[in-house]
Design a protein around this motif. Structure first.
Motif, PDB file in Angstrom:
ATOM      1  N   LYS A 130       5.633 -33.836  71.300  1.00 47.10           N
ATOM      2  CA  LYS A 130       4.385 -33.831  70.529  1.00 47.10           C
ATOM      3  C   LYS A 130       3.174 -34.133  71.522  1.00 47.10           C
ATOM      4  CE  LYS A 130       2.429 -34.835  66.073  1.00 47.10           C
ATOM      5  NZ  LYS A 130       2.851 -35.478  64.818  1.00 47.10           N
ATOM      6  N   THR A 131       3.321 -35.215  72.258  1.00 44.58           N
ATOM      7  CA  THR A 131       2.546 -35.894  73.012  1.00 44.58           C
ATOM      8  C   THR A 131       2.209 -34.905  74.038  1.00 44.58           C
ATOM      9  OG1 THR A 131       3.549 -37.848  72.601  1.00 44.58           O
ATOM     10  CG2 THR A 131       1.976 -37.834  74.405  1.00 44.58           C
TER      11      THR A 131
ATOM     12  N   GLN B 254       8.495 -36.981  69.302  1.00 48.04           N
ATOM     13  CA  GLN B 254       6.891 -37.328  69.816  1.00 48.04           C
ATOM     14  C   GLN B 254       6.916 -37.444  71.094  1.00 48.04           C
ATOM     15  OE1 GLN B 254       5.279 -38.677  67.326  1.00 48.04           O
ATOM     16  NE2 GLN B 254       3.782 -38.926  68.831  1.00 48.04           N
TER      17      GLN B 254
END
Lengths: 141, 1184
Positions: free
Chosen positions: A100-101, A97
């Protein structure tokens, strides 16, 4: 997680922007980034709207972990306009995550830069603001 | 795998000691005992000395090392698990005391070490001792020696039964070995209780390793894997303070090898990969700090990857498929190994340079560098694996060099590393990686390219420039395609050096030029140096480099990267020009060379070679020379060059061919158009150098360059067809040279189609550009099928006639129309024109001349006009013009005779209907698009044929639903006879029908004789040609239909009235056949059986001659008859002959009369052909 390189590749796979934390190893990272194009091409059919397999992740431009090298991990992100974002980190554990951010933010910065009317499409990005934003993003400012 | 000692990479086998005579030992050695190793012992003194058990308890809290170097060797080569002692069977009985004492001694000695023993009693062939005796004797010996069956056993070897004996030995051996190893494991496990797991992890590493090793010797891989993994786990718990990094790394390498070996034995490849990843992570955690020591880490990592790749290569590829992650390719491991090896090489080279002095002083005999990995596992007296006192000399491998300072160790290590052949190792690894990726991941082109780049670099560093060049050629295309100029520039620099070393100047120049391209990220200084080098090569001033001969041609195709070095734009200043007019061509070059560059020649190539130019520039501007053609170059250099130069080059624009960086150089050239057509620039060449040698830069968009395949054709997106289409200079690289504008111009205007028989109007339009009044003469070529008339000529001749007529007639109505409508009769009197004089054509004003064309034939005819124009009686020019005129009919016609019955028409006996009217019908079908006014339709009958009783005209069919209109036509066929000015408008694509009612008169009666005589003469002539045509046949022309029509003015503004056209349509000929003989038959319609009937046949002769007739009657069973049956007779001219037949019916009912056939003997035709079967009804006899 230590980001060692960030690269933005154009529609025709040409490099638009390459940031390397250690300039001495720039050539080595350039080879890695260039190699990552193979994995983009390998993964693109899977997320293509025409592909049957891509029912779930059609809108997901994040490609995840592309390939490992002996010391680094390479992550990829393909924009709708076929720009390729590559992030190379050291061989440490990382949450998906987070990456991804990071790549989403990078995409936003890229869009802002491309929208600049003085920017010529598919030409290397030389904007200082863009570079500062990248440094800010990876926490090196 | 060769880098490790074989004991480390193979399965450990238990050792079996043999005590006895050689002949006895050979019994076992010759028998095939798999998975067992035999070692001969004379006595037990060869066994290594046993340690004191008490030492274990007094062992220090932290041991000196983790794994002892000689432990594995002891287990495999020194301490057997089982001893086998041989006895001869007879000795058990004959030398019982000796045997007992011997067994007791051995038993005691081995019991201390927990080694098992098997007493093998050899029973020879000739032995007669029974088994029971043996068993009793052995029991006795066992009792005497206090034999423990857990410690050993007795086995018989019957020479007569070798197979059974071998089996027995094997079973015993296996049992004893297992017992031995299990006891050992148990013993090791017992020791665990004495140590602390957290603080004394290194001891646990050793213990579990031993357990794992013993289990592996037993062949229990799962158990051994479990122990090894535990051992590895404890290893990772060891703090680096307690042991050196090198030792930790060496031990973990050994244990990892054993673990991988177990996984591969158990076919658990995915787990092997996971273990390897963990191992590498562990290796990274214990990495040595400091740049100087980094090469040691790199050696280790490279080795780990290489070994694992070697392991995986032994696995069948189909079994590797379960590994579904990024690490599935063996190439990955080789590539990683190569990457470490490459880095190692560069670091070692740096260190070598750094410590050059110290290394040169170091004069130690080292072991061969290639065996560097053997240090992990050797059998020297050094105590522990991985500890730094293990460097050996070559002369005496067992002599340990005394440990000196750490510095000495380091430099010894570095020295050995510098002696190592890094390139061979690197190339080996890279080649393996390349091969594996190419085979397993052929789509990973870029990854393969990267590996190829490394290979090229290795070859380059090795001085193998040929190989390096091959690889560079392959890889540069990919980088070029992806526009990775940074990487490409690095590759090209290698290629440049290769070209230089191989003296391949062409490649050298190409690389050099590509490096100068602005997009290439070569440093500006480097670029400047490269350009200077390029110039010096071309000038021949470079000592080592030979001058470029012959010329090198560089295609500046936009698809080639070099094209951006100089860009060339070219265009004509105007899109088209007239012949002999001046044309200007503009050229602009933009140089992107880092420094100013001077060209010697400029070539302009056109599609027409006569325009080609070569512009030579020398350093002195005044000596600029311009030549028209390459062939005449030498001739023109001296003469007239300056004059032409002034015309061709604008001095202001061009000084010379020096191109400054990032600036445009513009040229303007003047040409004179000397041909008509397109003038196109084919190629532009710039020469850098001179006639002896140099480089041609060519912009040639019209020739496809095969070299293109290198760069672009591999690209999937590259569209070859589009590429070929778009290969052109930009707009205006072509100029169209037109004819010079004529002083006179002639064109024809005619919008409508020409009809046959019509006086077709053609407008000839003359115009002049001259400022003066011009005269002209038009000469028309005479043609047989077409006649030309002029309006002026007609008007003049009509004017003469009118003046005569006006005196005589008062008909003014006609004269009004006569201005527009040309009288055909009058036209016949006028001679067709052949030439036309036109006076005074005013400048800039069109003059319209009307001529008429008439043709009676259908087809396309050419009108050739020779056009002469003159001024002040001097001919200014003559030219020919050719026009085609298509003459067509406006109608199609079909004729039908409706009222005549088919039979009559077939017979052609029209005269028989003398007094009857019949309809002659004709259909007129329009097909022209012109609208016509039908003035008159009239039927003109031939003389004496008859008269027209009535006519009608109607539209019978229409594409559009228009109500059908009937028009009554008067007897003359004029529509406007009623006094109203009413014409019939014929519209396109409509069908009109005209009917004429005819009443034939006494045509044949009055003219029969004359006509018949004439026709018979004609028919006699034609008789030979047509057999069917008899004397009595004739063809008659009924007459013609004459149609008068006129074009309708569609445009209301059109003042001109079209001429009346008279069209004569011939009615097809009608064939008449006259019959000479006819037959009439009379007979009653009914009869009665037995009663007489009379049938009468009347044969008429209509001709004036005697006619011969033959009669034939066929037999009938239904009638009795009397009369001629078969006869021939003559009939007088214009008379009738009767034949009677008396018939008496025999049967009642519907009966057919007997057939009577009458033939004309002259023609052979049957006169009764149509009257064959006649039936009558016959009643039965009447009752009285």
């Amino acid at each position: 997680m230590k980001i060692v390189s960030i690269a933005i590749l154009g529609k025709k796979n040409n490099p638009l922007y390459v940031y390397v934390s250690n300039e001495e190893n720039k050539r080595k990272f350039e080879y890695i980034i260039h190699t990552s194009l193979d994995f983009f091409e390998e993964k693109v059919p899977l997320i293509s709207p025409l592909s049957k397999k891509s029912t779930q992740n059609q809108n997901d431009m994040y490609l995840g972990h592309l390939f490992p090298t002996e010391d680094y991990k390479v992550y990829g992100y393909l924009t709708n306009t076929n720009y390729k974002l590559v992030c190379i980190i050291d061989d440490s554990e990382i949450k998906e995550q987070e990456m991804k951010t990071l790549l989403n933010n990078l995409h936003t910065i890229l869009v802002d830069t491309i929208c600049n009317p003085f920017y010529i499409t598919d030409e290397p990005i030389t904007s200082k603001t863009f570079h500062l934003k990248i440094l800010d993003l990876i926490g090196k400012k | 795998m060769n880098t490790y000692h074989k004991d480390l990479v193979s399965q450990p086998l238990p050792l079996i000691g043999l005590i006895g005579e050689e002949s006895q030992k050979s019994l076992l050695k010759n028998s095939s005992f798999e998975n067992h190793k035999f070692l001969s012992f004379q006595n037990l003194s060869k066994l290594p000395k046993k340690k004191n058990n008490t030492k274990q308890f007094s062992e220090s809290y932290q041991p000196d090392g983790i794994l002892k170097t000689n432990w594995v060797q002891k287990q495999l080569h020194q301490i057997p698990s089982v001893f086998i002692k041989f006895f001869v069977a007879d000795d058990l009985f004959n030398q019982e005391n000796f045997v007992v004492s011997h067994i007791s001694t051995l038993f005691r000695a081995l019991k201390e070490r927990n080694i098992k023993i098997i007493f093998l009693i050899i029973v020879p062939f000739e032995s007669t001792i029974a088994n029971e005796q043996f068993e009793n004797q052995i029991l006795t010996i066992k009792q005497k020696t206090q034999f423990d069956s857990r410690q050993g056993s007795f086995v018989f070897w019957h020479e007569s039964k070798p197979k059974e004996s071998r089996e027995a030995v094997l079973i015993n051996l296996k049992e004893m070995i297992n017992r031995h190893l299990k006891e050992k494991i148990r013993k090791v496990k017992k020791n665990r209780d004495f140590y602390m797991k957290k603080t004394q992890a290194s001891i646990f590493v050793r213990l579990y390793f031993k357990c794992g090793f013993y289990s592996e010797m037993q062949g229990e891989y799962k158990a051994s894997l479990k122990y090894y993994l535990r051992s590895y786990k404890f290893l990772s718990n060891i703090s680096i303070r307690h042991t050196s990094q090198t030792e930790l790394r060496s031990v973990c390498e050994v244990i990892n090898l054993r673990i991988l070996f177990q996984y591969l034995k158990l076919n658990q490849y995915s787990k092997a990969v996971d273990q390897f990843q963990e191992h590498v992570s562990f290796g990274k955690r214990i990495e040595l700090a400091g740049q100087d020591y980094k090469f040691l880490s790199l050696i280790w990592f490279s080795q780990q990857y290489k070994v694992f790749a070697n392991y995986l290569e032994l696995v069948p590829t189909e079994k590797l498929s379960p590994i579904k992650n990024c690490y599935e390719n063996i190439g990955f491991y080789y590539n990683s190994a190569a990457n470490y090896a490459i880095e190692r090489k560069s670091i070692v080279q740096t260190l070598k340079a750094k410590h050059k002095k110290k290394l040169s002083k170091l004069n130690v005999k080292m072991f061969h560098p290639s065996s560097i990995y053997e240090r992990v596992y050797d059998f020297s007296n050094c105590n522990y694996i991985g500890q730094p006192n293990w460097i050996l000399t070559l002369d005496d491998p067992l002599q340990v060099v005394n440990k000196q300072t750490e510095d000495d160790d380091y430099f010894r290590e570095l020295y050995s590393e510098t002696q190592f052949d890094h390139s061979t190792e690197n190339l080996h690894l890279l080649r393996k990686a390349y091969r594996n990726y190419s085979e397993q991941n052929p789509h990973s082109e870029r990854l393969i390219t990267t590996i190829a780049t490394k290979i090229a670099k290795e070859y380059f560093e090795e001085g193998e420039f040929k190989f390096a060049t091959k690889f560079i050629e392959h890889i540069s295309g990919k980088f070029r395609q992806d526009k990775w100029n940074n990487v490409l520039s690095t590759v090209l620099l290698y290629s440049l050096e290769c070209g230089l070393q191989l003296k391949n100047w062409r490649d050298f120049i190409k690389c050099l030029l590509e490096l100068l391209v602005p997009k290439m990220n070569t440093q500006e200084e480097t670029k400047a140096i490269l350009q200077s080098k390029l110039i010096s090569i071309i000038n021949g001033s470079e000592k080592e480099i030979q001058k470029l001969k012959p010329h090198e041609i560089i295609n500046m195709d936009p698809h080639f990267p070099i094209s951006s070095l100089i860009s060339c734009k070219v265009h004509f200043t105007q899109p088209h020009a007239s012949l002999n007019e001046n044309i200007y061509l503009k050229l602009s070059f933009e140089s992107n060379f880092p420094k100013p560059i001077t060209f010697k020649k400029l070539y302009l190539d056109f599609n027409i070679s006569s325009y080609n130019r070569i512009i030579i520039f020398s350093e002195d501007e005044k000596n600029k020379e311009v030549e028209n053609n390459e062939k005449t170059e030498e001739v023109n250099t001296e003469k007239g060059s300056i004059q032409e130069n002034e015309n061709l080059i604008e001095k202001d624009n061009v000084s010379n061919l020096i191109f400054n960086p990032n600036k445009k150089s513009c040229f303007k050239f003047q040409f004179q158009a000397s041909h008509i057509g397109k003038l196109k620039i084919r190629a532009i060449k710039l020469l850098l150098g001179d006639e002896d040698g140099g480089i041609y830069f060519i912009w040639n968009p019209f020739e496809f360059n095969s070299n293109l395949t290198l760069n672009n054709l591999n690209d999937e997106n590259f569209n070859y067809e589009n590429y070929k289409k778009n290969r052109d200079f930009p707009n205006r690289s072509t100029i169209e040279i037109l004819r010079p504008l004529k002083n006179f111009n002639l064109r024809i205007e005619s919008q409508q189609p020409a009809f046959v028989g019509e006086l077709f109007q053609i407008n000839l339009i003359l115009e002049t550009n001259s400022d003066h009044l011009m005269n002209s003469e038009l000469v028309f070529e005479k043609t047989k099928k077409m006649k030309l008339f002029s309006l002026d000529q007609y008007n003049s001749s009509k004017g003469v006639k009118e003046s005569n007529e006006t005196n005589e007639t008062n008909e003014t109505n006609e004269t009004n129309e006569s201005n527009e409508i040309i009288d055909n009769k009058l036209l016949n009197e006028i001679e067709p024109i052949s030439n036309l004089q036109i006076m005074e054509i005013k400048p800039q004003i069109e003059k319209k001349i009307i001529i008429f064309v008439k043709s009676e034939h259908e087809g396309i005819f050419d009108l050739n006009i020779k056009f002469k124009y003159l001024h002040k009686l001097l001919y200014k020019g003559i030219f020919n013009e050719k026009y085609s005129i298509n003459f067509t009919h406006p109608f199609e016609q079909n004729f039908n005779f409706y009222s005549l019955s088919k039979e009559i028409l077939n017979k052609g006996s029209l005269y028989l209907l003398n007094k009857q009217n019949f309809i002659l019908s004709s259909e007129l079908i329009m097909y022209t698009q012109s609208q016509l006014i039908l003035k008159e339709i009239n039927l003109v009958l031939n003389d004496g044929f008859g008269e027209i009783v009535g006519k009608s005209f109607e539209k019978i069919k229409s594409d559009v639903n228009i109500p059908v209109e009937n028009k009554k036509v008067n007897g003359n066929g004029n529509f406007n006879d009623s006094g109203e000015d009413e014409n019939v408008n014929l519209k396109p694509n409509e069908i009109y029908q005209t009917c004429f009612y005819l009443k034939p008169n006494s045509f044949f009666q009055s003219n029969e004789k004359n006509n018949m005589q004439k026709k018979t003469i004609k028919n006699k002539r034609n008789k030979r040609k047509s057999k069917k045509q008899t004397n009595y046949e004739q063809e008659v022309n009924i007459g013609n239909i004459i149609i008068q029509y006129q074009r309708k003015n569609v445009n209301k503004n059109e003042n001109f009235k079209h001429f009346l056209i008279t069209k004569k349509i011939l009615i097809p000929k009608v064939k008449f056949v006259k019959k000479v003989l006819t037959v009439d038959i009379n007979f009653p319609s009914q009869g009665r059986v037995g009663e007489q009937l009379v049938s009468e046949y009347l044969i008429h002769n209509h001709s004036d001659n005697f006619q011969k007739v033959m009669v034939h009657v066929s037999h009938s069973e239904e009638f009795l008859f009397s009369g001629f049956v078969d006869t021939t007779f003559q009939i007088l001219p214009r008379s009738t002959r009767k034949i009677y037949y008396n018939l008496i019916p025999i049967i009642s009912g519907h009966l057919s009369l007997p057939s009577v056939k009458i033939f004309d003997t002259h023609s052979g035709s049957e006169l009764t052909e149509t009257k064959k079967n006649f039936n009558i009804f016959v009643f039965p006899t009447q009752k009285k």
